[in-house]
Design a protein around this motif. Structure first.
Motif, PDB file in Angstrom:
ATOM      1  N   PRO A   1      35.921  28.530  43.105  1.00 36.32           N
ATOM      2  CA  PRO A   1      35.198  28.850  44.253  1.00 36.32           C
ATOM      3  C   PRO A   1      33.561  28.551  44.353  1.00 36.32           C
ATOM      4  N   PHE A   2      32.942  28.457  45.560  1.00 34.57           N
ATOM      5  CA  PHE A   2      31.656  28.049  45.540  1.00 34.57           C
ATOM      6  C   PHE A   2      31.004  29.043  46.680  1.00 34.57           C
ATOM      7  N   LYS A   3      31.712  29.973  47.220  1.00 30.52           N
ATOM      8  CA  LYS A   3      30.827  30.735  48.459  1.00 30.52           C
ATOM      9  C   LYS A   3      29.688  31.375  47.845  1.00 30.52           C
ATOM     10  N   GLY A   4      28.652  30.931  48.815  1.00 28.57           N
ATOM     11  CA  GLY A   4      27.228  31.544  48.588  1.00 28.57           C
ATOM     12  C   GLY A   4      26.477  30.661  47.725  1.00 28.57           C
ATOM     13  N   ALA A   5      27.223  29.394  47.317  1.00 25.19           N
ATOM     14  CA  ALA A   5      26.428  28.391  46.593  1.00 25.19           C
ATOM     15  C   ALA A   5      25.368  27.736  47.412  1.00 25.19           C
ATOM     16  N   PRO A   6      23.970  27.278  46.703  1.00 25.32           N
ATOM     17  CA  PRO A   6      23.159  26.654  47.474  1.00 25.32           C
ATOM     18  C   PRO A   6      23.368  25.356  47.950  1.00 25.32           C
ATOM     19  N   TYR A   7      22.169  24.674  48.414  1.00 26.08           N
ATOM     20  CA  TYR A   7      22.048  23.182  48.657  1.00 26.08           C
ATOM     21  C   TYR A   7      23.094  22.460  49.679  1.00 26.08           C
TER      22      TYR A   7
ATOM     23  N   GLY B   1      25.193  33.929  38.349  1.00 27.56           N
ATOM     24  CA  GLY B   1      24.318  34.365  39.366  1.00 27.56           C
ATOM     25  C   GLY B   1      23.837  33.482  40.565  1.00 27.56           C
ATOM     26  N   ASP B   2      24.526  32.047  40.328  1.00 29.41           N
ATOM     27  CA  ASP B   2      24.220  31.287  41.445  1.00 29.41           C
ATOM     28  C   ASP B   2      25.496  31.020  42.277  1.00 29.41           C
ATOM     29  N   ARG B   3      26.464  31.803  42.088  1.00 34.85           N
ATOM     30  CA  ARG B   3      27.619  31.684  43.162  1.00 34.85           C
ATOM     31  C   ARG B   3      28.390  30.487  42.703  1.00 34.85           C
ATOM     32  N   ILE B   4      28.338  29.878  41.791  1.00 35.34           N
ATOM     33  CA  ILE B   4      29.016  28.875  41.597  1.00 35.34           C
ATOM     34  C   ILE B   4      29.529  28.251  40.087  1.00 35.34           C
ATOM     35  N   HIS B   5      28.335  28.767  39.165  1.00 31.07           N
ATOM     36  CA  HIS B   5      28.705  28.223  37.778  1.00 31.07           C
ATOM     37  C   HIS B   5      29.124  29.916  37.042  1.00 31.07           C
ATOM     38  N   PRO B   6      30.317  29.599  36.397  1.00 32.49           N
ATOM     39  CA  PRO B   6      30.697  31.004  35.616  1.00 32.49           C
ATOM     40  C   PRO B   6      29.704  31.251  34.536  1.00 32.49           C
ATOM     41  N   ASN B   7      29.641  32.496  34.159  1.00 35.20           N
ATOM     42  CA  ASN B   7      29.111  32.923  32.951  1.00 35.20           C
ATOM     43  C   ASN B   7      30.116  32.573  31.669  1.00 35.20           C
ATOM     44  N   ASP B   8      29.489  33.537  30.588  1.00 31.90           N
ATOM     45  CA  ASP B   8      30.374  33.405  29.180  1.00 31.90           C
ATOM     46  C   ASP B   8      31.666  34.099  29.582  1.00 31.90           C
ATOM     47  N   ALA B   9      31.803  35.072  30.142  1.00 27.07           N
ATOM     48  CA  ALA B   9      33.277  35.760  30.426  1.00 27.07           C
ATOM     49  C   ALA B   9      33.966  34.982  31.475  1.00 27.07           C
ATOM     50  N   GLY B  10      33.479  34.258  32.081  1.00 26.10           N
ATOM     51  CA  GLY B  10      34.137  33.056  33.219  1.00 26.10           C
ATOM     52  C   GLY B  10      34.424  32.136  32.466  1.00 26.10           C
ATOM     53  N   MET B  11      33.748  31.681  31.531  1.00 26.46           N
ATOM     54  CA  MET B  11      34.270  30.546  30.638  1.00 26.46           C
ATOM     55  C   MET B  11      35.124  30.711  29.712  1.00 26.46           C
TER      56      MET B  11
ATOM     57  N   GLY C   1      30.629  19.212  48.204  1.00 24.67           N
ATOM     58  CA  GLY C   1      29.368  20.000  48.513  1.00 24.67           C
ATOM     59  C   GLY C   1      28.120  19.312  48.641  1.00 24.67           C
ATOM     60  N   ALA C   2      27.855  18.136  47.954  1.00 22.56           N
ATOM     61  CA  ALA C   2      26.806  17.249  48.447  1.00 22.56           C
ATOM     62  C   ALA C   2      27.101  16.135  49.342  1.00 22.56           C
ATOM     63  N   GLY C   3      28.281  16.027  49.729  1.00 19.42           N
ATOM     64  CA  GLY C   3      28.678  14.738  50.517  1.00 19.42           C
ATOM     65  C   GLY C   3      28.064  15.089  52.122  1.00 19.42           C
TER      66      GLY C   3
END
Length: 430
Positions: free
Chosen positions: A348-354, A404-414, A303-305
């Protein structure tokens, strides 16, 4: 990875003893699921990084350090034992680190410690120690029965001469406290009114020995492993929930989190730590009792590359072959130590910023994932991409798992990640 932060310049001294790094790793048999016991097992850990760069970002105390101050830090061990020791790190400090006193106790509310549980830590028989720059140190054994998933408090007093910038872990998702003077023996949290921080300082491990553990699993990765997106202070990172699920399955494996937010597999960053191919050895393989590693890393390289350097060090543009070769390096290192290694597909990271979300970067992620799934290079594969993705849009996190940021899972995702990983770590499950 720590995309959610941002990708921009991101009294008298007691007698002390110099303590060298001491390790008692007892690796498992190569090619077999983890099992068996060891004298010492890591029950909690934090991967350390360079002092905050730029200074004060993210908000923390690592750049200024401490002088005649006590720092109180709270953690939850993943397994129990009858004996305890504590590991301190000056790996990224700029000068010898002088600790004049240290204690451990059972955590109370906030900065408080349960009365009657405070125990002094000693280092080669002394109440204090000096840790040379670039080194780690471990305390003497302390007889202190601890239960699995119990919360402990470690308090360190630093010498009046000042620590200078010191080694730390930026995203602890737990509250640390500071106080003037030596408050290592205090049970009240009242003296710790000098402010709070979400980072860990110098403290890098708690290790246990006894019949209650069969060794340690180390979760290695970036901000997703580190817990970004989970509820602060709730121990809901995926390695925390993995420890709970292993315990519920009657496994006695401990779990250590070696994630660093923003971390990359192939290139160093002044903000986000040493590259994964270097730190894997000391953050994973050198942990005592390590039996298995779970690897989830490479998203930041992709992503940062090629994006502009905003103060944290350049992230070179990478190919799938570059990422795969980096993973092969980790696998080879683990095999040399006889450590069972589980590869996790990149999530997945579709919609992620930066600038992370481009068609070319999505294709690169899929190419790496295809290799992880089909190459047979890893001992086992935890398909976290399949677990977390939205079936209607496979490049995107399932909304129910999105922080909420389209890349990091919430508690349920964790928790879903923990459910996916657990079967690959329990002996006899495959």
């Amino acid at each position: 990875m720590r995309l959610a932060i941002r990708h921009i310049p991101v009294a008298s001294v007691a007698v002390v003893t110099t303590v060298a790094l001491a390790l008692t790793s007892a690796p498992a048999t190569a090619g077999q699921p983890p099992g068996g016991g060891g004298a010492w097992s890591a029950a909690w850990g934090a991967a350390h990084q360079y002092p905050g760069v730029p200074e004060g970002w993210p908000p923390n105390w690592s750049s200024g350090g401490f002088a005649d101050e006590s720092v109180r830090q709270v953690l939850r061990v993943s397994s129990g034992g009858s004996r305890v020791r504590v590991r301190l790190s000056n790996r990224y400090g700029v000068k010898p680190l002088v600790v004049t006193a240290a204690t451990v106790g059972r955590a109370g509310e906030g900065a408080a410690v349960r009365p009657g549980t405070v125990r002094a830590l000693r280092f080669q028989g002394s109440g204090g120690l000096t840790v040379p720059a670039g080194r780690d140190a471990v305390s003497d054994m302390l007889v202190l029965p601890v239960r699995p998933l119990e919360r402990l408090t470690v308090t360190l007093h630093f010498a009046p001469g000042g620590t200078g910038p010191l080694s730390y872990h930026s995203e602890g998702l737990a509250t640390s406290y500071r106080a003037a003077g030596d408050r290592t023996g205090d049970t009240s949290g009242q003296p710790f009114a000098g402010g709070t921080s979400d980072a860990y300082y110098t403290l890098s491990g708690v290790e246990v020995a006894g019949p209650r553990t069969d060794g340690t699993v180390v979760a290695f990765g970036d901000s997703i492993t580190d817990g970004a997106g989970s509820t602060p202070g709730a121990d809901n990172r995926y390695p925390d929930q993995l420890a709970e699920r292993l315990r519920a399955a009657r496994s006695r494996l401990a779990v250590v989190n070696a994630g660093i937010s923003g971390n990359r597999l192939l290139s160093d960053s002044s903000c986000f730590g040493e590259k994964g191919t270097v730190r894997f050895r000391h953050d994973v393989l050198d942990r005592p009792g390590v039996r298995a590693a779970v690897v989830l890393i490479g998203i930041n390289d992709i992503g940062a590359g090629g994006e502009p350097d905003t103060g944290c060090g350049p992230a070179p543009r990478v190919t799938a072959r570059d990422i795969i070769n980096g993973h092969r390096t980790l696998i080879r290192m683990a095999r040399e130590r006889g450590v069972w290694i589980v590869g996790a597909t990149l999530t997945p990271f579709k919609g992620a910023p930066y600038g992370y979300d481009t068609g070319a970067k999505q294709e690169l992620r899929q190419e790496v994932n295809d290799w992880i799934r089909t190459s047979g290079a890893y001992d086992a594969v935890a398909d976290l991409d399949r677990t977390l993705r939205d079936p209607a849009a496979p490049d995107r996190l399932l909304p129910a798992y999105d922080s909420g940021d389209r890349i990091h899972p919430n508690d349920a995702g964790m928790d879903a990640m923990a459910r996916t990983v657990r079967p690959h770590l329990t002996a006899g499950s495959r």
